[in-house]
Design a protein around this motif. Structure first.
Motif, PDB file in Angstrom:
ATOM      1  N   ILE A 132      -1.446   9.273  24.404  1.00 60.55           N
ATOM      2  CA  ILE A 132      -2.013   9.141  25.752  1.00 60.55           C
ATOM      3  C   ILE A 132      -1.746   7.743  26.307  1.00 60.55           C
ATOM      4  O   ILE A 132      -1.370   7.574  27.467  1.00 60.55           O
ATOM      5  CB  ILE A 132      -3.529   9.435  25.729  1.00 60.55           C
ATOM      6  CG1 ILE A 132      -3.778  10.904  25.363  1.00 60.55           C
ATOM      7  CG2 ILE A 132      -4.168   9.095  27.074  1.00 60.55           C
ATOM      8  CD1 ILE A 132      -5.231  11.236  25.102  1.00 60.55           C
ATOM      9  N   ALA A 133      -1.910   6.713  25.447  1.00 58.34           N
ATOM     10  CA  ALA A 133      -1.715   5.334  25.881  1.00 58.34           C
ATOM     11  C   ALA A 133      -0.273   5.061  26.308  1.00 58.34           C
ATOM     12  O   ALA A 133      -0.023   4.193  27.155  1.00 58.34           O
ATOM     13  CB  ALA A 133      -2.108   4.375  24.760  1.00 58.34           C
ATOM     14  N   LEU A 134       0.675   5.798  25.755  1.00 53.77           N
ATOM     15  CA  LEU A 134       2.086   5.614  26.103  1.00 53.77           C
ATOM     16  C   LEU A 134       2.407   6.118  27.511  1.00 53.77           C
ATOM     17  O   LEU A 134       3.470   5.823  28.053  1.00 53.77           O
ATOM     18  CB  LEU A 134       2.984   6.347  25.101  1.00 53.77           C
ATOM     19  CG  LEU A 134       3.113   5.746  23.709  1.00 53.77           C
ATOM     20  CD1 LEU A 134       3.886   6.692  22.796  1.00 53.77           C
ATOM     21  CD2 LEU A 134       3.807   4.387  23.767  1.00 53.77           C
TER      22      LEU A 134
ATOM     23  N   ARG B 241      17.081   8.211  25.453  1.00 49.57           N
ATOM     24  CA  ARG B 241      16.334   7.318  24.565  1.00 49.57           C
ATOM     25  C   ARG B 241      14.825   7.571  24.633  1.00 49.57           C
ATOM     26  O   ARG B 241      14.139   7.033  25.498  1.00 49.57           O
ATOM     27  CB  ARG B 241      16.630   5.856  24.921  1.00 49.57           C
ATOM     28  CG  ARG B 241      18.112   5.466  24.796  1.00 49.57           C
ATOM     29  CD  ARG B 241      18.525   5.420  23.324  1.00 49.57           C
ATOM     30  NE  ARG B 241      19.924   5.042  23.173  1.00 49.57           N
ATOM     31  CZ  ARG B 241      20.907   5.910  22.939  1.00 49.57           C
ATOM     32  NH1 ARG B 241      20.653   7.211  22.879  1.00 49.57           N
ATOM     33  NH2 ARG B 241      22.144   5.492  22.784  1.00 49.57           N
ATOM     34  N   PRO B 242      14.286   8.380  23.728  1.00 47.73           N
ATOM     35  CA  PRO B 242      12.835   8.579  23.696  1.00 47.73           C
ATOM     36  C   PRO B 242      12.107   7.264  23.421  1.00 47.73           C
ATOM     37  O   PRO B 242      12.670   6.360  22.789  1.00 47.73           O
ATOM     38  CB  PRO B 242      12.641   9.564  22.544  1.00 47.73           C
ATOM     39  CG  PRO B 242      13.958  10.262  22.412  1.00 47.73           C
ATOM     40  CD  PRO B 242      14.978   9.213  22.741  1.00 47.73           C
ATOM     41  N   ILE B 243      10.867   7.179  23.866  1.00 49.66           N
ATOM     42  CA  ILE B 243      10.064   5.979  23.610  1.00 49.66           C
ATOM     43  C   ILE B 243       9.229   6.136  22.346  1.00 49.66           C
ATOM     44  O   ILE B 243       8.726   5.152  21.809  1.00 49.66           O
ATOM     45  CB  ILE B 243       9.152   5.635  24.804  1.00 49.66           C
ATOM     46  CG1 ILE B 243       8.153   6.779  25.070  1.00 49.66           C
ATOM     47  CG2 ILE B 243       9.980   5.328  26.050  1.00 49.66           C
ATOM     48  CD1 ILE B 243       7.057   6.421  26.066  1.00 49.66           C
ATOM     49  N   ALA B 244       9.067   7.376  21.873  1.00 48.24           N
ATOM     50  CA  ALA B 244       8.261   7.616  20.671  1.00 48.24           C
ATOM     51  C   ALA B 244       8.723   8.899  19.993  1.00 48.24           C
ATOM     52  O   ALA B 244       9.284   9.791  20.641  1.00 48.24           O
ATOM     53  CB  ALA B 244       6.775   7.706  21.027  1.00 48.24           C
TER      54      ALA B 244
ATOM     55  N   PHE C  36      -0.504  13.406  14.136  1.00 47.82           N
ATOM     56  CA  PHE C  36      -0.055  13.093  15.502  1.00 47.82           C
ATOM     57  C   PHE C  36      -1.150  12.247  16.136  1.00 47.82           C
ATOM     58  O   PHE C  36      -2.265  12.719  16.342  1.00 47.82           O
ATOM     59  CB  PHE C  36       0.175  14.388  16.293  1.00 47.82           C
ATOM     60  CG  PHE C  36       0.841  14.194  17.628  1.00 47.82           C
ATOM     61  CD1 PHE C  36       2.137  14.637  17.841  1.00 47.82           C
ATOM     62  CD2 PHE C  36       0.171  13.585  18.697  1.00 47.82           C
ATOM     63  CE1 PHE C  36       2.757  14.472  19.083  1.00 47.82           C
ATOM     64  CE2 PHE C  36       0.776  13.413  19.928  1.00 47.82           C
ATOM     65  CZ  PHE C  36       2.082  13.864  20.119  1.00 47.82           C
ATOM     66  N   ASN C  37      -0.833  10.995  16.437  1.00 47.11           N
ATOM     67  CA  ASN C  37      -1.822  10.085  17.001  1.00 47.11           C
ATOM     68  C   ASN C  37      -1.977  10.356  18.499  1.00 47.11           C
ATOM     69  O   ASN C  37      -1.218   9.839  19.317  1.00 47.11           O
ATOM     70  CB  ASN C  37      -1.387   8.628  16.755  1.00 47.11           C
ATOM     71  CG  ASN C  37      -2.490   7.641  17.082  1.00 47.11           C
ATOM     72  OD1 ASN C  37      -3.243   7.822  18.041  1.00 47.11           O
ATOM     73  ND2 ASN C  37      -2.600   6.589  16.290  1.00 47.11           N
TER      74      ASN C  37
END
Length: 339
Positions: free
Chosen positions: A130-132, A87-90, A124-125
């Motif tokens: 980075i915040a993730l 399960r990827p987070i993003a 691509f944000n």
């Protein structure tokens, strides 16, 4: 990027040129940034104590003190990993349509439970990434060393944030690619629930393809000003189809890079075929739009109604390919050779 890469991206996007390449809505998605890499039905959500290592298709050996759990993936990779229980987070790449519904390319991924870092080419944000605090990024590759949908302008920054894993597509069969994603998923702790059944379905559908060996098949993608004929050896799904016995037309002259031949719509009748399989991705022309092109409408396969969908980016999982192949078998059973 070199010319062939740009042309390749234009074709895969189903657009007629770089300026008109991708027109999906801006990125979106949920904001769940805490989900483990694999949850119930996959790996345990508890932090893994053992060390992790994986060698990707760049021959790059990745090593971490514990199994990555905060995974970000390009939509094709996310779709494959999701079916194996990871399960990827993003995600990044086409995952949300203009109406807010799910893009087919993202497969079974629940886009309400992942963060969207970008929905179109070159988006691509990085700050959000980075915040993730990710500990692994996964993407496919059409050219070795070039991660699909990771922007050239920010790739150095992105690769400094977390290790990256690349899975090669070009020149491989679908079974090889699926095998790589299976190996990666196992290394990440997925328990392969449902995989044996899906693998059996895929194998059964593959065997059925041999009965259609007398059909000449043309695989295409349509753009506003161009008609692309795909070159079978470069695509994992088509390598799988030809290996199973299908007769897929190989263009006599491919563009630089070797992935396809670009024709004008006036020359859409360059190749004879009993069946035409058309690209179903969002940016490719729909059948009704292609039918407005006189040369295309007059093709024998089109006139015979032997025009069927091609899921050009089916998830590289046994589930994804079982569904793709079963649908193809059902359609080809309706077709017959044209005199």
């Amino acid at each position: 990027m070199s010319g062939p890469v740009l042309a390749r991206r234009g074709f895969l996007s189903g657009a007629a040129g770089l300026a008109a390449a991708l027109t999906l809505a801006a990125c979106g998605g949920g904001t769940d940034t805490t989900a483990p890499a694999a949850s119930a039905g996959g790996a345990s959500s508890a932090p893994a104590a053992r060390a992790w290592t994986f060698t990707d298709d760049r021959d790059k050996k990745l090593e971490q003190p514990k199994i990555p759990s905060r995974i970000v993936a390009q939509v094709g990779s996310a779709a494959a990993l999701w079916d194996f229980g990871v399960r990827p987070i993003a995600v990044f790449g086409p995952h949300k349509l203009k109406d807010g519904s799910k893009d087919p390319q993202v497969g079974n991924v629940d886009i309400a439970k992942v963060t969207g870092l970008g929905n179109v080419w070159d988006e691509f944000n990085v700050e959000q990434y980075i915040a993730l605090q990710p500990d692994l990024l996964v993407s496919s590759m059409y050219i070795k060393g070039t991660l699909w949908y990771v922007p050239e302008k920010s790739k150095d920054t992105i690769e400094q944030v977390a290790p990256t894993a690349g899975v090669m597509l070009t020149g491989k069969s679908a079974t090889e690619v699926i095998g790589t994603y299976e190996e990666l998923a196992k290394s990440l702790g997925a328990d392969m629930q449902g995989v044996p059944e899906a693998k059996a379905r895929m194998e059964a559908a593959t065997k059925e393809l041999a009965q259609f060996k007398d059909l000449k098949i043309l695989m295409v993608s349509g753009g506003a000003d161009a008609f692309w004929i795909v070159n079978p050896p470069e695509y994992p799904d088509i390598v799988h189809l030809t290996g199973a016995g299908l007769d897929v037309v190989t263009p006599s002259k491919v563009d630089e890079g070797g992935f396809f031949q670009t024709l004008s719509w006036e020359n859409a009748d360059e190749y004879d075929a009993d069946v035409i399989l058309y690209d179903t991705r969002t940016q490719a022309l729909k059948p009704e739009e292609m039918m407005k092109k006189p040369t295309f409408a007059k093709l024998p396969a089109v006139k015979a109604g032997q025009l069927y969908p091609w899921n050009a980016e089916a998830p590289y999982s046994y589930q994804g390919y079982a569904a793709f192949l079963e649908g193809l078998v059902a359609n080809l059973k309706k077709a017959q050779p044209l005199k």
